[in-house]
Write a protein that holds these residues in place. Sequence first.
Motif, PDB file in Angstrom:
ATOM      1  N   GLU A   1       6.790  -8.847 -34.295  1.00  0.00           N
ATOM      2  CA  GLU A   1       7.439  -9.603 -35.426  1.00  0.00           C
ATOM      3  C   GLU A   1       6.804 -10.639 -35.964  1.00  0.00           C
ATOM      4  OE1 GLU A   1      11.610 -10.186 -34.400  1.00  0.00           O
ATOM      5  OE2 GLU A   1      11.860  -8.210 -33.839  1.00  0.00           O
ATOM      6  N   LYS A   2       6.528 -10.828 -37.084  1.00  0.00           N
ATOM      7  CA  LYS A   2       5.781 -11.893 -37.562  1.00  0.00           C
ATOM      8  C   LYS A   2       6.643 -13.155 -37.747  1.00  0.00           C
ATOM      9  CE  LYS A   2       2.724  -9.181 -40.594  1.00  0.00           C
ATOM     10  NZ  LYS A   2       2.000  -9.006 -41.969  1.00  0.00           N
ATOM     11  N   ASP A   3       6.044 -14.309 -37.408  1.00  0.00           N
ATOM     12  CA  ASP A   3       6.852 -15.587 -37.289  1.00  0.00           C
ATOM     13  C   ASP A   3       7.403 -15.838 -38.714  1.00  0.00           C
ATOM     14  OD1 ASP A   3       5.212 -17.383 -39.048  1.00  0.00           O
ATOM     15  OD2 ASP A   3       3.637 -17.163 -37.249  1.00  0.00           O
ATOM     16  N   GLY A   4       8.299 -16.816 -38.863  1.00  0.00           N
ATOM     17  CA  GLY A   4       8.965 -16.939 -40.099  1.00  0.00           C
ATOM     18  C   GLY A   4       7.997 -17.415 -41.099  1.00  0.00           C
ATOM     19  N   VAL A   5       7.287 -18.451 -41.045  1.00  0.00           N
ATOM     20  CA  VAL A   5       6.122 -18.781 -41.958  1.00  0.00           C
ATOM     21  C   VAL A   5       5.354 -17.684 -42.665  1.00  0.00           C
ATOM     22  CG1 VAL A   5       4.307 -20.182 -42.698  1.00  0.00           C
ATOM     23  CG2 VAL A   5       6.259 -21.062 -41.128  1.00  0.00           C
ATOM     24  N   GLU A   6       4.658 -16.619 -41.600  1.00  0.00           N
ATOM     25  CA  GLU A   6       3.922 -15.569 -42.218  1.00  0.00           C
ATOM     26  C   GLU A   6       4.564 -14.728 -42.972  1.00  0.00           C
ATOM     27  OE1 GLU A   6       1.329 -12.308 -39.711  1.00  0.00           O
ATOM     28  OE2 GLU A   6       0.974 -14.279 -39.315  1.00  0.00           O
ATOM     29  N   ALA A   7       5.852 -14.495 -42.310  1.00  0.00           N
ATOM     30  CA  ALA A   7       6.757 -13.355 -43.244  1.00  0.00           C
ATOM     31  C   ALA A   7       7.469 -14.003 -44.409  1.00  0.00           C
ATOM     32  CB  ALA A   7       8.175 -13.092 -42.365  1.00  0.00           C
ATOM     33  N   HIS A   8       7.475 -15.448 -44.692  1.00  0.00           N
ATOM     34  CA  HIS A   8       7.969 -16.001 -45.826  1.00  0.00           C
ATOM     35  C   HIS A   8       6.635 -16.115 -46.704  1.00  0.00           C
ATOM     36  CE1 HIS A   8      10.401 -19.207 -47.882  1.00  0.00           C
ATOM     37  NE2 HIS A   8      10.679 -18.107 -48.434  1.00  0.00           N
ATOM     38  N   LEU A   9       5.415 -16.274 -46.311  1.00  0.00           N
ATOM     39  CA  LEU A   9       4.431 -16.127 -47.220  1.00  0.00           C
ATOM     40  C   LEU A   9       4.288 -14.832 -48.014  1.00  0.00           C
ATOM     41  CD1 LEU A   9       1.637 -18.064 -44.962  1.00  0.00           C
ATOM     42  CD2 LEU A   9       2.261 -18.903 -47.271  1.00  0.00           C
ATOM     43  N   GLN A  10       4.375 -13.815 -47.250  1.00  0.00           N
ATOM     44  CA  GLN A  10       4.294 -12.471 -47.738  1.00  0.00           C
ATOM     45  C   GLN A  10       5.308 -12.305 -48.765  1.00  0.00           C
ATOM     46  OE1 GLN A  10       5.769  -8.259 -46.626  1.00  0.00           O
ATOM     47  NE2 GLN A  10       4.154  -8.759 -45.147  1.00  0.00           N
TER      48      GLN A  10
ATOM     49  N   ILE B   1      -2.262 -11.167 -45.008  1.00  0.00           N
ATOM     50  CA  ILE B   1      -1.773 -12.499 -44.892  1.00  0.00           C
ATOM     51  C   ILE B   1      -1.337 -13.052 -43.585  1.00  0.00           C
ATOM     52  CG2 ILE B   1       0.291 -13.972 -45.651  1.00  0.00           C
ATOM     53  CD1 ILE B   1       0.895 -12.133 -47.788  1.00  0.00           C
ATOM     54  N   LYS B   2      -2.061 -14.201 -43.428  1.00  0.00           N
ATOM     55  CA  LYS B   2      -2.105 -14.792 -42.154  1.00  0.00           C
ATOM     56  C   LYS B   2      -1.335 -16.200 -42.194  1.00  0.00           C
ATOM     57  CE  LYS B   2      -3.311 -11.248 -39.675  1.00  0.00           C
ATOM     58  NZ  LYS B   2      -2.406 -10.419 -38.876  1.00  0.00           N
ATOM     59  N   ARG B   3      -0.915 -16.924 -41.148  1.00  0.00           N
ATOM     60  CA  ARG B   3      -0.782 -18.268 -41.111  1.00  0.00           C
ATOM     61  C   ARG B   3      -1.895 -19.063 -40.918  1.00  0.00           C
ATOM     62  NH1 ARG B   3       1.278 -22.051 -37.479  1.00  0.00           N
ATOM     63  NH2 ARG B   3       1.483 -20.214 -35.851  1.00  0.00           N
TER      64      ARG B   3
END
Length: 231
Positions: free
Chosen positions: A107-116, A160-162
């Motif tokens: 599960e991607k962290d919140g920032v990475e998921a939000h970036l997407q 996409i990556k943080r």
Amino acid sequence: MRLVIARCSVDYTGRLTAHLPEATRLLIHKADGSLLVHSDGGSYKPLNWMSPPAIFDLAELTEEQQLAGVIECWTVTHKKTGDELRVNIFEWLSDERFELGTDPGLEKDGVEAHLQELLAAQIERLGDGHTLVRREHMTAIGPVDILARDAEGAAIAVEIKRRGEIDGVEQLTRYLELMNRDPLLAPVRGVFAAQEIKPQARTLAEDRGIRCVVLDYNDMRGAESGELTLF
């Protein structure tokens, strides 16, 4: 999963050959058939390994192996290539088995998921005329974060990556290799997008024809809400 610490030597034969002389190592045999050989260093990367699909077997010891002090010999053979990983065990130090069950996946962290989510809504940040096809475009080895089209209609795969590092470039490279086999998509170009991209990752990406895009998370959040942000 079986975790073994043993004094052993390891030989890989097939498309390449490699030898690890006798030493104490960690052997990880997974339920998917893979075998990984680790030392007490080198971070996460194994010294040698066999990927699935593979067949694990105990080989009958030869007289030469017995004289050399081998007490057990493992062979792990790849089902498709025939490559073989052979482990000669001289001494057992630990042998443990565990049932891990089904893994729920990363599960991607919140920032990475939000970036997407933000980039999908603001796909023009990749360039004028870009349009979104879909998020989480599935491939045989996992989902590409974003599939888009440029102004000329060419397919664009976006990872996409943080924090953009070499592993992320390698991941996108594997996606591109698969997607470019699809005549309905090919040619597919890659975009590596992150809040921060390490110099080594940028060099590798550009060498492979992958475009790098730095994302300003705060700016994108401001565009989403319609609020102006100072930084």
